[in-house]
Every structure is written in structure tokens, then in C-alpha cells.
Design a protein around this motif. Structure first.
Motif, short mmCIF file in Angstrom:
data_model
loop_
_atom_site.label_atom_id
_atom_site.label_comp_id
_atom_site.label_asym_id
_atom_site.label_seq_id
_atom_site.Cartn_x
_atom_site.Cartn_y
_atom_site.Cartn_z
N UNK A 1 66.82 45.40 23.90
CA UNK A 1 65.91 44.49 23.24
C UNK A 1 64.48 45.01 23.41
N UNK A 2 63.68 44.84 22.37
CA UNK A 2 62.30 45.29 22.43
C UNK A 2 61.45 44.32 23.24
N UNK A 3 60.28 44.78 23.59
CA UNK A 3 59.36 43.98 24.40
C UNK A 3 58.21 43.50 23.54
N UNK A 4 57.78 42.27 23.78
CA UNK A 4 56.62 41.72 23.09
C UNK A 4 55.59 41.41 24.17
N UNK A 5 54.39 41.91 23.96
CA UNK A 5 53.31 41.76 24.94
C UNK A 5 52.14 41.01 24.34
N UNK A 6 51.28 40.55 25.22
CA UNK A 6 50.05 39.86 24.82
C UNK A 6 48.90 40.51 25.58
N UNK A 7 47.87 40.93 24.82
CA UNK A 7 46.71 41.55 25.46
C UNK A 7 45.46 41.17 24.70
N UNK A 8 44.34 41.30 25.37
CA UNK A 8 43.05 41.11 24.69
C UNK A 8 42.68 42.41 23.99
N UNK A 9 42.11 42.31 22.82
CA UNK A 9 41.74 43.48 22.03
C UNK A 9 40.66 44.30 22.74
N UNK A 10 39.95 43.68 23.67
CA UNK A 10 38.88 44.36 24.40
C UNK A 10 39.42 45.29 25.49
N UNK A 11 40.69 45.13 25.85
CA UNK A 11 41.30 46.00 26.86
C UNK A 11 41.64 47.35 26.25
N UNK A 12 41.61 48.36 27.08
CA UNK A 12 41.91 49.71 26.61
C UNK A 12 43.36 49.81 26.11
N UNK A 13 43.55 50.49 25.00
CA UNK A 13 44.89 50.69 24.45
C UNK A 13 45.71 51.56 25.39
N UNK A 14 46.98 51.20 25.54
CA UNK A 14 47.89 51.96 26.40
C UNK A 14 49.02 52.54 25.55
N UNK A 15 49.55 53.70 25.92
CA UNK A 15 50.65 54.28 25.15
C UNK A 15 51.86 53.35 25.07
N UNK A 16 52.10 52.56 26.12
CA UNK A 16 53.27 51.67 26.14
C UNK A 16 53.06 50.39 25.32
N UNK A 17 51.90 50.25 24.68
CA UNK A 17 51.64 49.07 23.84
C UNK A 17 52.54 49.04 22.61
N UNK A 18 53.02 50.17 22.17
CA UNK A 18 53.82 50.19 20.95
C UNK A 18 52.95 49.87 19.75
N UNK A 19 53.43 49.01 18.88
CA UNK A 19 52.68 48.60 17.69
C UNK A 19 51.68 47.52 18.09
N UNK A 20 50.40 47.80 17.84
CA UNK A 20 49.32 46.89 18.22
C UNK A 20 48.88 46.09 16.99
N UNK A 21 49.01 44.75 17.09
CA UNK A 21 48.71 43.88 15.95
C UNK A 21 47.72 42.80 16.36
N UNK A 22 46.59 42.75 15.67
CA UNK A 22 45.60 41.70 15.88
C UNK A 22 46.07 40.46 15.13
N UNK A 23 46.12 39.31 15.82
CA UNK A 23 46.61 38.07 15.21
C UNK A 23 45.52 37.01 15.10
N UNK A 24 44.27 37.41 15.17
CA UNK A 24 43.13 36.50 15.01
C UNK A 24 42.72 36.45 13.54
N UNK A 25 42.13 35.34 13.12
CA UNK A 25 41.62 35.22 11.76
C UNK A 25 40.30 35.98 11.61
N UNK A 26 39.48 35.94 12.66
CA UNK A 26 38.17 36.59 12.63
C UNK A 26 38.21 37.88 13.42
N UNK A 27 37.44 38.87 12.99
CA UNK A 27 37.36 40.12 13.72
C UNK A 27 36.62 39.87 15.04
#
Length: 163
Positions: free
Chosen positions: A1-27
Motif C-alpha cells: 500500500x502506498x503512503x500518504x503524507x502531510x507537510x507544510x509547503x515551506x519545508x524542504x522537499x525530500x526524495x521520499x515525498x513522492x508526488x507533491x500536491x498543494x491542496x490550498x486554494x491560495x498560493x
């Protein structure tokens, strides 16, 4: 089974993040598009402007926000966006990104619970909330909880509330 994570967009991207999707309405403020290392920005799954403003990230409003947001996710556009996130999660690791300071009390946290429940076949975690008997006080048009019982019209959108 795949993993779903939650992170703040301000945190540095990690290779283990997989597909990174912003889910906010505002940038998110102060984040350059290149620095966010996004794969997608799925605005359609974000809460309505009205609900976002009402919530105002006040912790005491989070249970009601969660309830109203789950109701909004049933709309066709948001349901389609949610299904898209489920597809991404089915293909590998999905990291939901938000600019919210308290990610644990954000729409991204609600989505995380919902998507994890969809993967396991379980219902999302319920955190108590208002009694079901109050449901008749919710405006079907905008989701506002009426102050009167029985309600006849919505103070927010001025639509009639069926009795």
C-alpha cells in the motif's frame, strides 16, 4: 500500500515525498513556484472561500470546519478532485502540501484522514462534533448552522431552510 503524507509547503522537499500536491486554494505567501517543488496544485479540492474565511484557523472551530468541509467534498467538482488524489495515492507516495501554520488542523489533515480511510476501506476518523439532531439547522445551500430552531431561513445566504 502506498503512503500518504502531510507537510507544510515551506519545508524542504525530500526524495521520499513522492508526488507533491498543494491542496490550498491560495498560493502560499513567500514561496517561489520553483522552490515549492510541486508536481500539482489541486485547488478544486480546497474548501470554499466562505468556509475558509469562517474557520480563520481558530482551533475551537476545527471540528465544525471538518464537518462542513467533508460536506463540501461531496460536490461534483471537489469529489472529482478528491478522486484524482486517490488515483495519485494508488500509484505511490503522495504528499499533501499546505501553507497553513498548523497543518494538523487544516483541510490537508482532513484530506489525509479521508484518503487514508479510502485506502484501507475504513471510515475517516470521527472527532465527535454536534449531534445529528442539529442537521436540520444546517443550510443546504451554504452549510451555515442556523441560530434558531426550527430555522426558516439562513442568516448567511438568505435562502430558505426546509423544515
Amino acid at each position: 500500500m502506498s503512503e500518504i503524507r502531510l507537510r507544510r509547503v515551506y519545508e524542504e522537499a525530500l526524495p521520499e515525498d513522492g508526488t507533491r500536491v498543494l491542496v490550498d486554494r491560495l498560493w502560499p505567501r513567500g514561496v517561489a513556484k520553483e522552490a515549492a517543488h510541486l508536481d500539482e496544485w489541486v485547488r478544486a479540492v480546497a474548501p470554499s472561500e466562505q468556509l475558509r474565511r469562517w474557520y480563520g484557523h481558530l482551533p475551537e472551530r476545527f471540528p465544525e470546519f471538518r464537518h462542513r468541509y467533508l460536506a463540501e467534498l461531496a460536490s461534483p467538482e471537489r469529489a472529482q478532485a478528491l478522486a484524482h488524489l486517490q488515483e495519485i495515492a494508488g500509484a505511490g507516495t503522495l504528499t499533501l502540501l499546505t501553507g497553513t501554520r498548523n497543518a494538523a488542523q487544516s483541510q490537508a489533515a482532513v484530506l489525509l484522514d479521508l484518503l487514508n480511510g479510502a485506502q484501507t476501506g475504513d471510515d475517516p476518523v470521527e472527532e465527535g462534533g454536534d449531534p445529528a439532531c442539529w442537521q436540520k439547522r444546517v443550510c443546504p445551500n451554504c452549510g451555515t448552522l442556523a441560530d434558531t430552531d426550527p430555522p426558516t431561513w439562513c442568516q448567511q445566504c438568505h435562502e430558505g431552510i426546509p423544515g
